[in-house]
Write a protein that holds these residues in place. Structure first.
Motif, PDB file in Angstrom:
ATOM      1  N   VAL A 154       7.727 -31.451  87.827  1.00 28.67           N
ATOM      2  CA  VAL A 154       8.579 -31.708  86.662  1.00 28.67           C
ATOM      3  C   VAL A 154       8.351 -33.113  86.111  1.00 28.67           C
ATOM      4  O   VAL A 154       8.415 -33.337  84.901  1.00 28.67           O
ATOM      5  CB  VAL A 154      10.068 -31.507  87.023  1.00 28.67           C
ATOM      6  CG1 VAL A 154      10.963 -31.850  85.841  1.00 28.67           C
ATOM      7  CG2 VAL A 154      10.324 -30.071  87.461  1.00 28.67           C
ATOM      8  N   THR A 155       8.034 -34.090  86.976  1.00 27.65           N
ATOM      9  CA  THR A 155       7.858 -35.477  86.535  1.00 27.65           C
ATOM     10  C   THR A 155       6.491 -35.736  85.904  1.00 27.65           C
ATOM     11  O   THR A 155       6.279 -36.802  85.326  1.00 27.65           O
ATOM     12  CB  THR A 155       8.063 -36.457  87.698  1.00 27.65           C
ATOM     13  OG1 THR A 155       7.007 -36.310  88.663  1.00 27.65           O
ATOM     14  CG2 THR A 155       9.410 -36.227  88.380  1.00 27.65           C
ATOM     15  N   GLN A 156       5.560 -34.798  86.030  1.00 28.43           N
ATOM     16  CA  GLN A 156       4.253 -34.850  85.376  1.00 28.43           C
ATOM     17  C   GLN A 156       3.456 -36.136  85.630  1.00 28.43           C
ATOM     18  O   GLN A 156       3.034 -36.815  84.690  1.00 28.43           O
ATOM     19  CB  GLN A 156       4.424 -34.662  83.865  1.00 28.43           C
ATOM     20  CG  GLN A 156       5.039 -33.336  83.480  1.00 28.43           C
ATOM     21  CD  GLN A 156       5.144 -33.144  81.975  1.00 28.43           C
ATOM     22  OE1 GLN A 156       5.094 -34.108  81.208  1.00 28.43           O
ATOM     23  NE2 GLN A 156       5.289 -31.916  81.542  1.00 28.43           N
ATOM     24  N   PRO A 157       3.188 -36.489  86.877  1.00 28.24           N
ATOM     25  CA  PRO A 157       2.315 -37.647  87.102  1.00 28.24           C
ATOM     26  C   PRO A 157       0.920 -37.375  86.534  1.00 28.24           C
ATOM     27  O   PRO A 157       0.365 -36.289  86.749  1.00 28.24           O
ATOM     28  CB  PRO A 157       2.288 -37.786  88.624  1.00 28.24           C
ATOM     29  CG  PRO A 157       2.780 -36.489  89.169  1.00 28.24           C
ATOM     30  CD  PRO A 157       3.641 -35.870  88.133  1.00 28.24           C
ATOM     31  N   PRO A 158       0.335 -38.306  85.820  1.00 32.57           N
ATOM     32  CA  PRO A 158      -0.942 -38.056  85.135  1.00 32.57           C
ATOM     33  C   PRO A 158      -2.090 -37.648  86.051  1.00 32.57           C
ATOM     34  O   PRO A 158      -3.005 -36.947  85.616  1.00 32.57           O
ATOM     35  CB  PRO A 158      -1.235 -39.403  84.457  1.00 32.57           C
ATOM     36  CG  PRO A 158       0.087 -40.056  84.307  1.00 32.57           C
ATOM     37  CD  PRO A 158       0.892 -39.622  85.493  1.00 32.57           C
ATOM     38  N   HIS A 159      -2.064 -38.078  87.318  1.00 32.49           N
ATOM     39  CA  HIS A 159      -3.202 -37.826  88.207  1.00 32.49           C
ATOM     40  C   HIS A 159      -3.001 -36.640  89.153  1.00 32.49           C
ATOM     41  O   HIS A 159      -3.845 -36.396  90.013  1.00 32.49           O
ATOM     42  CB  HIS A 159      -3.523 -39.088  89.004  1.00 32.49           C
ATOM     43  CG  HIS A 159      -4.036 -40.203  88.139  1.00 32.49           C
ATOM     44  ND1 HIS A 159      -3.213 -41.147  87.573  1.00 32.49           N
ATOM     45  CD2 HIS A 159      -5.293 -40.486  87.714  1.00 32.49           C
ATOM     46  CE1 HIS A 159      -3.944 -41.991  86.847  1.00 32.49           C
ATOM     47  NE2 HIS A 159      -5.199 -41.605  86.924  1.00 32.49           N
ATOM     48  N   LEU A 160      -1.925 -35.885  88.981  1.00 29.05           N
ATOM     49  CA  LEU A 160      -1.708 -34.676  89.784  1.00 29.05           C
ATOM     50  C   LEU A 160      -2.504 -33.530  89.168  1.00 29.05           C
ATOM     51  O   LEU A 160      -2.303 -33.180  88.009  1.00 29.05           O
ATOM     52  CB  LEU A 160      -0.221 -34.325  89.812  1.00 29.05           C
ATOM     53  CG  LEU A 160       0.176 -33.051  90.559  1.00 29.05           C
ATOM     54  CD1 LEU A 160      -0.141 -33.166  92.045  1.00 29.05           C
ATOM     55  CD2 LEU A 160       1.658 -32.745  90.345  1.00 29.05           C
ATOM     56  N   VAL A 161      -3.433 -32.933  89.961  1.00 31.57           N
ATOM     57  CA  VAL A 161      -4.310 -31.911  89.389  1.00 31.57           C
ATOM     58  C   VAL A 161      -4.035 -30.497  89.890  1.00 31.57           C
ATOM     59  O   VAL A 161      -4.391 -29.523  89.227  1.00 31.57           O
ATOM     60  CB  VAL A 161      -5.803 -32.257  89.610  1.00 31.57           C
ATOM     61  CG1 VAL A 161      -6.154 -33.561  88.914  1.00 31.57           C
ATOM     62  CG2 VAL A 161      -6.145 -32.320  91.086  1.00 31.57           C
ATOM     63  N   CYS A 162      -3.424 -30.325  91.084  1.00 28.15           N
ATOM     64  CA  CYS A 162      -3.118 -28.990  91.570  1.00 28.15           C
ATOM     65  C   CYS A 162      -2.143 -29.077  92.740  1.00 28.15           C
ATOM     66  O   CYS A 162      -1.993 -30.127  93.370  1.00 28.15           O
ATOM     67  CB  CYS A 162      -4.380 -28.221  91.973  1.00 28.15           C
ATOM     68  SG  CYS A 162      -5.291 -28.941  93.349  1.00 28.15           S
ATOM     69  N   GLN A 163      -1.500 -27.925  93.036  1.00 30.02           N
ATOM     70  CA  GLN A 163      -0.516 -27.866  94.107  1.00 30.02           C
ATOM     71  C   GLN A 163      -0.671 -26.565  94.894  1.00 30.02           C
ATOM     72  O   GLN A 163      -1.091 -25.549  94.352  1.00 30.02           O
ATOM     73  CB  GLN A 163       0.908 -27.948  93.533  1.00 30.02           C
ATOM     74  CG  GLN A 163       1.209 -29.229  92.799  1.00 30.02           C
ATOM     75  CD  GLN A 163       2.631 -29.268  92.268  1.00 30.02           C
ATOM     76  OE1 GLN A 163       3.056 -28.391  91.526  1.00 30.02           O
ATOM     77  NE2 GLN A 163       3.377 -30.287  92.659  1.00 30.02           N
ATOM     78  N   ASP A 222      18.009 -28.829  90.298  1.00 27.55           N
ATOM     79  CA  ASP A 222      17.550 -27.457  90.087  1.00 27.55           C
ATOM     80  C   ASP A 222      16.280 -27.460  89.244  1.00 27.55           C
ATOM     81  O   ASP A 222      16.318 -27.602  88.013  1.00 27.55           O
ATOM     82  CB  ASP A 222      18.658 -26.651  89.403  1.00 27.55           C
ATOM     83  CG  ASP A 222      18.347 -25.161  89.341  1.00 27.55           C
ATOM     84  OD1 ASP A 222      17.173 -24.786  89.583  1.00 27.55           O
ATOM     85  OD2 ASP A 222      19.266 -24.378  89.055  1.00 27.55           O
ATOM     86  N   ALA A 223      15.136 -27.302  89.899  1.00 19.23           N
ATOM     87  CA  ALA A 223      13.854 -27.329  89.189  1.00 19.23           C
ATOM     88  C   ALA A 223      13.659 -26.127  88.280  1.00 19.23           C
ATOM     89  O   ALA A 223      12.862 -26.180  87.345  1.00 19.23           O
ATOM     90  CB  ALA A 223      12.702 -27.407  90.192  1.00 19.23           C
ATOM     91  N   SER A 224      14.399 -25.043  88.526  1.00 17.50           N
ATOM     92  CA  SER A 224      14.233 -23.848  87.684  1.00 17.50           C
ATOM     93  C   SER A 224      14.687 -24.092  86.248  1.00 17.50           C
ATOM     94  O   SER A 224      14.369 -23.300  85.356  1.00 17.50           O
ATOM     95  CB  SER A 224      15.001 -22.661  88.278  1.00 17.50           C
ATOM     96  OG  SER A 224      16.401 -22.828  88.139  1.00 17.50           O
ATOM     97  N   LEU A 225      15.408 -25.177  86.007  1.00 16.06           N
ATOM     98  CA  LEU A 225      15.841 -25.523  84.652  1.00 16.06           C
ATOM     99  C   LEU A 225      14.766 -26.285  83.882  1.00 16.06           C
ATOM    100  O   LEU A 225      14.974 -26.619  82.714  1.00 16.06           O
ATOM    101  CB  LEU A 225      17.115 -26.368  84.715  1.00 16.06           C
ATOM    102  CG  LEU A 225      18.312 -25.758  85.451  1.00 16.06           C
ATOM    103  CD1 LEU A 225      19.475 -26.732  85.486  1.00 16.06           C
ATOM    104  CD2 LEU A 225      18.725 -24.441  84.806  1.00 16.06           C
TER     105      LEU A 225
END
Length: 236
Positions: A154-163, A222-225
């Motif tokens: 949810v916080t959208q870090p620029p360097h996150l590429v996959c989970q 609640d991340a679903s929001l």
């Protein structure tokens, strides 16, 4: 990205361990991988305890990261991290704020999320800035580490590429603290053991159970929001 996802599949055997932190760990028995403990600074000056595993060579390498409150010091867990690193990654295991050796006040998942502190975001971006990093960060883990990944997305870090996450959820009220709407205080008394200051956990429990209904307190976790902000490729 395919390489990162493949490495994450090695994590199915890396389950959370109840092992306690020891004053002095034995040397890592895994040839070709170096283990290092670091304290990663957050935006408010608090430092989180993390263990890094480096493969042989000069790098830079992509990074795989897990966030958890459970100990990172079991023999099996350390060897699993080292196994992943041997495939050409830096692997980072980091403990939540206030858990194990991490500084700060234990507040469960709340400071990992989209509030003022955003610890998960800060860890990702710190890892991306290191000279041994390619700047591509993938995350993994189950249960607690899965929740942490949902909040991180949810916080959208620029360097996150996959989970890559297993056995986890999105709403702590519905799927954690109050499963089926019923409070389970005994379940969380044991969290004193992971809190660096056990009294912090007892204060947190008191806070949780002062909110027996799904109110603004629980909406804030609640991340679903926030599906519209979760824009990173994920295996879940």
């Amino acid at each position: 990205m395919h390489k990162l996802a493949t490495a994450c599949l090695l994590l199915t055997a890396l389950l959370l361990s109840p092992a306690l932190l020891s004053a002095a760990d034995p040397p890592l028995e895994f040839e070709g991988v170096t283990e290092k403990h670091v304290m990663i600074p957050m935006r408010d000056g608090v430092k989180l305890s993390a263990y890094l595993y480096f493969p042989d060579g000069k790098g830079p390498w992509p990074v795989l990261m897990e966030q958890r409150y459970a100990s990172l010091r079991s023999k099996g867990g350390r060897l699993s991290f080292a196994e992943m690193a041997s495939h050409g990654y830096v692997v980072c295991g980091v403990n939540f704020r206030g858990s194990q050796l991490s500084e700060g006040t234990w507040v469960g998942y709340r400071d990992l999320q989209w509030g003022e502190k955003r610890d998960g975001y800060d860890v990702v971006e710190w890892l991306a800035e290191q000279p041994w990093s390619t700047g591509k960060i993938g995350t993994f883990g189950s249960s607690q580490a899965g929740y942490a990944q949902n909040y991180l997305a949810v916080t959208q870090p620029p360097h996150l590429v996959c989970q890559f996450m297993i056995d986890t959820g999105l709403s702590l009220y519905d799927e954690g603290y109050f499963i089926g709407g019923a409070a389970k205080p005994n379940r969380f008394k044991g969290m004193d053991a992971v809190s660096r200051v056990p009294a912090h956990n007892r204060a947190l429990m008191k806070e949780w159970f002062s909110h027996p209904d799904y109110d603004d307190y629980w909406r804030a976790e609640d991340a679903s929001l926030h599906f519209d902000k979760m824009n990173v490729p994920c295996f879940t």
